[in-house]
Design a protein around this motif. Structure first.
Motif, PDB file in Angstrom:
ATOM      1  N   GLU A   1       0.997  -1.037   0.078  1.00  0.00           N
ATOM      2  CA  GLU A   1      -0.111   0.002  -0.021  1.00  0.00           C
ATOM      3  C   GLU A   1       0.718   1.263  -0.034  1.00  0.00           C
ATOM      4  O   GLU A   1       0.652   2.289  -0.673  1.00  0.00           O
ATOM      5  CB  GLU A   1      -0.935  -0.132   0.900  1.00  0.00           C
ATOM      6  N   LEU A   2       1.920   1.225   0.621  1.00  0.00           N
ATOM      7  CA  LEU A   2       2.889   2.487   0.811  1.00  0.00           C
ATOM      8  C   LEU A   2       3.887   2.632  -0.209  1.00  0.00           C
ATOM      9  O   LEU A   2       4.658   3.305  -0.334  1.00  0.00           O
ATOM     10  CB  LEU A   2       3.539   2.391   2.251  1.00  0.00           C
ATOM     11  N   GLY A   3       3.798   1.434  -1.012  1.00  0.00           N
ATOM     12  CA  GLY A   3       4.946   1.833  -2.211  1.00  0.00           C
ATOM     13  C   GLY A   3       6.302   1.181  -1.800  1.00  0.00           C
ATOM     14  O   GLY A   3       7.150   1.758  -2.337  1.00  0.00           O
ATOM     15  N   MET A   4       6.312   0.195  -0.678  1.00  0.00           N
ATOM     16  CA  MET A   4       7.571   0.021  -0.169  1.00  0.00           C
ATOM     17  C   MET A   4       8.115  -1.336  -0.791  1.00  0.00           C
ATOM     18  O   MET A   4       7.129  -2.277  -0.865  1.00  0.00           O
ATOM     19  CB  MET A   4       7.726   0.011   1.366  1.00  0.00           C
ATOM     20  N   ASP A   5       9.387  -1.528  -1.004  1.00  0.00           N
ATOM     21  CA  ASP A   5       9.731  -2.798  -0.998  1.00  0.00           C
ATOM     22  C   ASP A   5       9.777  -3.714   0.412  1.00  0.00           C
ATOM     23  O   ASP A   5       9.517  -2.995   1.389  1.00  0.00           O
ATOM     24  CB  ASP A   5      11.304  -2.961  -1.280  1.00  0.00           C
ATOM     25  N   TYR A   6       9.667  -4.798   0.359  1.00  0.00           N
ATOM     26  CA  TYR A   6       9.288  -5.657   1.382  1.00  0.00           C
ATOM     27  C   TYR A   6      10.107  -6.877   1.498  1.00  0.00           C
ATOM     28  O   TYR A   6      10.419  -7.663   0.495  1.00  0.00           O
ATOM     29  CB  TYR A   6       7.951  -6.253   1.591  1.00  0.00           C
ATOM     30  N   ARG A   7      10.671  -7.003   2.690  1.00  0.00           N
ATOM     31  CA  ARG A   7      11.833  -8.076   2.924  1.00  0.00           C
ATOM     32  C   ARG A   7      11.475  -8.946   4.377  1.00  0.00           C
ATOM     33  O   ARG A   7      10.941  -8.218   5.311  1.00  0.00           O
ATOM     34  CB  ARG A   7      13.123  -7.879   3.042  1.00  0.00           C
ATOM     35  N   ALA A   8      11.195 -10.259   4.396  1.00  0.00           N
ATOM     36  CA  ALA A   8      10.774 -10.930   5.376  1.00  0.00           C
ATOM     37  C   ALA A   8      11.638 -12.215   5.737  1.00  0.00           C
ATOM     38  O   ALA A   8      12.325 -12.862   4.784  1.00  0.00           O
ATOM     39  CB  ALA A   8       9.261 -11.061   5.296  1.00  0.00           C
ATOM     40  N   ALA A   9      11.734 -12.668   7.022  1.00  0.00           N
ATOM     41  CA  ALA A   9      12.510 -13.887   7.430  1.00  0.00           C
ATOM     42  C   ALA A   9      11.953 -14.517   8.668  1.00  0.00           C
ATOM     43  O   ALA A   9      11.046 -13.831   9.068  1.00  0.00           O
ATOM     44  CB  ALA A   9      14.025 -13.423   7.527  1.00  0.00           C
ATOM     45  N   SER A  10      12.293 -15.656   8.839  1.00  0.00           N
ATOM     46  CA  SER A  10      11.627 -16.446   9.885  1.00  0.00           C
ATOM     47  C   SER A  10      12.835 -16.869  10.792  1.00  0.00           C
ATOM     48  O   SER A  10      13.748 -17.322  10.198  1.00  0.00           O
ATOM     49  CB  SER A  10      10.887 -17.467   9.576  1.00  0.00           C
ATOM     50  N   ARG A  11      12.798 -16.874  12.142  1.00  0.00           N
ATOM     51  CA  ARG A  11      13.729 -17.583  13.161  1.00  0.00           C
ATOM     52  C   ARG A  11      12.952 -18.257  14.026  1.00  0.00           C
ATOM     53  O   ARG A  11      11.806 -17.802  14.605  1.00  0.00           O
ATOM     54  CB  ARG A  11      14.604 -16.466  13.527  1.00  0.00           C
ATOM     55  N   ASN A  12      13.588 -19.224  14.442  1.00  0.00           N
ATOM     56  CA  ASN A  12      12.897 -20.018  15.581  1.00  0.00           C
ATOM     57  C   ASN A  12      13.417 -19.479  16.788  1.00  0.00           C
ATOM     58  O   ASN A  12      14.537 -20.085  17.270  1.00  0.00           O
ATOM     59  CB  ASN A  12      12.865 -21.537  15.512  1.00  0.00           C
ATOM     60  N   VAL A  13      12.750 -18.458  17.666  1.00  0.00           N
ATOM     61  CA  VAL A  13      13.418 -17.817  18.930  1.00  0.00           C
ATOM     62  C   VAL A  13      13.304 -18.851  19.918  1.00  0.00           C
ATOM     63  O   VAL A  13      14.212 -18.832  20.888  1.00  0.00           O
ATOM     64  CB  VAL A  13      12.596 -16.577  18.898  1.00  0.00           C
ATOM     65  N   ARG A  14      12.229 -19.759  20.120  1.00  0.00           N
ATOM     66  CA  ARG A  14      12.588 -20.525  21.112  1.00  0.00           C
ATOM     67  C   ARG A  14      13.486 -21.509  21.099  1.00  0.00           C
ATOM     68  O   ARG A  14      13.933 -21.629  22.022  1.00  0.00           O
ATOM     69  CB  ARG A  14      10.990 -21.497  21.070  1.00  0.00           C
ATOM     70  N   ASP A  15      13.667 -22.184  19.822  1.00  0.00           N
ATOM     71  CA  ASP A  15      15.108 -23.019  19.780  1.00  0.00           C
ATOM     72  C   ASP A  15      16.382 -22.049  20.089  1.00  0.00           C
ATOM     73  O   ASP A  15      17.299 -22.657  20.612  1.00  0.00           O
ATOM     74  CB  ASP A  15      15.112 -23.431  18.379  1.00  0.00           C
ATOM     75  N   LEU A  16      16.309 -20.934  19.669  1.00  0.00           N
ATOM     76  CA  LEU A  16      17.555 -19.922  19.795  1.00  0.00           C
ATOM     77  C   LEU A  16      17.519 -19.950  21.330  1.00  0.00           C
ATOM     78  O   LEU A  16      18.837 -19.742  21.833  1.00  0.00           O
ATOM     79  CB  LEU A  16      17.294 -18.718  19.068  1.00  0.00           C
ATOM     80  N   ALA A  17      16.431 -19.796  22.070  1.00  0.00           N
ATOM     81  CA  ALA A  17      16.635 -19.534  23.352  1.00  0.00           C
ATOM     82  C   ALA A  17      17.124 -20.631  24.282  1.00  0.00           C
ATOM     83  O   ALA A  17      18.149 -20.561  24.940  1.00  0.00           O
ATOM     84  CB  ALA A  17      15.326 -18.940  24.180  1.00  0.00           C
ATOM     85  N   VAL A  18      16.716 -21.789  23.914  1.00  0.00           N
ATOM     86  CA  VAL A  18      17.256 -22.872  24.401  1.00  0.00           C
ATOM     87  C   VAL A  18      18.739 -23.200  24.178  1.00  0.00           C
ATOM     88  O   VAL A  18      19.433 -23.622  25.108  1.00  0.00           O
ATOM     89  CB  VAL A  18      16.462 -24.211  23.884  1.00  0.00           C
ATOM     90  N   SER A  19      19.164 -22.922  22.898  1.00  0.00           N
ATOM     91  CA  SER A  19      20.413 -23.575  22.610  1.00  0.00           C
ATOM     92  C   SER A  19      21.534 -22.370  23.148  1.00  0.00           C
ATOM     93  O   SER A  19      22.617 -22.966  23.432  1.00  0.00           O
ATOM     94  CB  SER A  19      20.630 -23.424  20.997  1.00  0.00           C
ATOM     95  N   GLN A  20      21.099 -21.115  23.414  1.00  0.00           N
ATOM     96  CA  GLN A  20      21.985 -20.157  23.812  1.00  0.00           C
ATOM     97  C   GLN A  20      21.841 -19.832  25.370  1.00  0.00           C
ATOM     98  O   GLN A  20      22.421 -19.047  25.705  1.00  0.00           O
ATOM     99  CB  GLN A  20      21.934 -18.545  23.301  1.00  0.00           C
TER     100      GLN A  20
END
Length: 402
Positions: free
Chosen positions: A92-111
């Motif tokens: 709607e705003l005429g912006m390019d869009y970039r997205a990604a996914s991360r498994n934050v729960r797994d990151l919390a456990v691993s670190q």
């Protein structure tokens, strides 16, 4: 088809709000938006939706091309719907869009992190990657005045010193993070969205009392606002005072560190006095500026605060007597803190910094003070030396080694 996004397309009150944000940016980060693309972090919530619309309206005036970026934390089943909302908003705003996914729960456990810390780590890694891939100059975050007031209280409860108590910076050049709405109340952002007929999505985790920030937001801040209806205004004034003092201490610290790095004259006494802080300040160019502290919105700052000067050495191994002798206690404590931090991770506690200063004033040669992160300071006849802690059997774990 994109909708009109310039100031002329906005209701008068909303256009004035945008112009106020532009003035704030010109005051706090005049060089941050000097080229190219600007990343806008969007989550689908009210705050980031308002930020995207405000920056879209200001983009022609700022001379930037905004790009919306969204990170899916994979914590809620409705996360894909947030992604879809942000994608539609960008279109709607005429912006390019970039997205990604991360498994934050797994990151919390691993670190070994809490969910909040893991989410923050994932976001800033994503921002760094997005900046590199797009060649953008900065990423804009939607922290507002209510967030700033919460941040000040969190810093107070966690033992921050001054001027870190003033709260998060509007411009963090090290991470290229910009907070255009930092002195804008959340209520103004809601009004902006309502007057422009802009929808947003609510994140139910923002009401979860399991998170410290939510308890501050929903339990503590309302009490303070009842005591002083202009509490948010007082928070903004505290922030401005902290920025002034930050610049002041940044100048003095930078000058002292430059003096510490200068080789001593062969005939000079190791206890020769350095210029007093007042003399140093008079000698400092009035326009001198230094980088802001590398702080997040929820810091772990527990000592005496002050910006790390851009020209400070990467590692400060020694502070000579000629520098410490002419410094006030306030400056000495900041110099110790900077030296300890320069050796790597681990925040120095204010109590340990004061013990070190007492040892220096007593000229307790050989005295060692331990700091988090396996670091220590050792008092010598000619100054104070900072280095990784040696493996010894006579370490006092309370913070001193005798």
């Amino acid at each position: 088809m994109t909708a009109p996004t310039g100031l002329q397309a906005l209701p008068p009150w909303c256009a004035r709000l945008c112009l106020g944000v532009e003035r704030f940016l010109s005051e706090q980060a005049p060089a941050a938006l000097d080229r190219g693309h600007l990343l806008v972090a969007v989550s689908a919530g009210a705050d980031s939706t308002a930020l995207a619309r405000i920056l879209a309206a200001l983009a022609p005036r700022l001379g930037v091309v905004p790009v919306a970026v969204h990170l899916n934390h994979s914590l809620r089943p409705e996360s894909p719907d947030d992604d879809a909302f942000c994608r539609a908003l960008a279109r709607e705003l005429g912006m390019d869009y970039r997205a990604a996914s991360r498994n934050v729960r797994d990151l919390a456990v691993s670190q070994g992190l809490g969910l909040e810390d893991a989410g923050r780590t994932a976001r800033y890694d994503f921002f760094e990657e997005s900046l590199a891939r797009t060649g953008a100059c900065v990423v804009a975050l939607a922290h507002h005045l209510d967030d700033l007031a919460e941040d000040q209280l969190l810093r107070l409860t966690r033992g921050a010193g001054w001027p870190a108590l003033g709260g998060m910076p509007a411009w963090d050049p090290a991470r290229r993070v910009l907070r255009p709405l930092l002195l804008t109340p959340k209520a103004h952002l809601r009004r902006f969205l309502e007057e422009t007929g802009s929808p947003w999505r609510e994140d139910p985790s923002n009401a979860d009392p399991a998170f410290t920030r939510n308890r501050i937001r929903h339990e503590v801040l309302p009490l303070l606002a009842r005591e002083n209806p202009d509490y948010l205004g007082r928070a903004a004034e505290l922030w401005r005072q902290a920025r002034q003092d930050e610049a002041h201490w940044g100048r003095l610290t930078a000058m002292a560190l430059a003096e510490a790095a200068r080789p001593s004259a062969p005939a000079a006494s190791s206890h020769a006095a350095a210029p007093s802080p007042a003399q140093a300040e008079r000698a400092s160019p009035c326009g001198a500026r230094h980088a802001s502290p590398l702080e997040d919105a929820i810091p772990g700052e527990t000592g005496f605060a002050g910006p790390r000067p851009a020209d400070a050495p990467d590692a400060i191994g020694f502070l000579p007597a000629r520098v410490l002798g002419g410094a006030t206690q306030a400056l000495r404590l900041r110099l110790y803190k900077r030296a300890v931090e320069s050796l790597g991770p681990g925040q120095p506690l204010g109590a340990a910094l004061r013990r070190l200063d007492e040892a220096w004033l007593a000229r307790a040669t050989g005295k060692r003070i331990q700091f988090p992160g396996g670091k220590e300071a050792r008092v010598e006849r000619s100054g104070v030396r900072f280095c990784p802690a040696q493996t010894r059997t006579d370490v006092d774990t309370s913070g001193d080694q005798r």
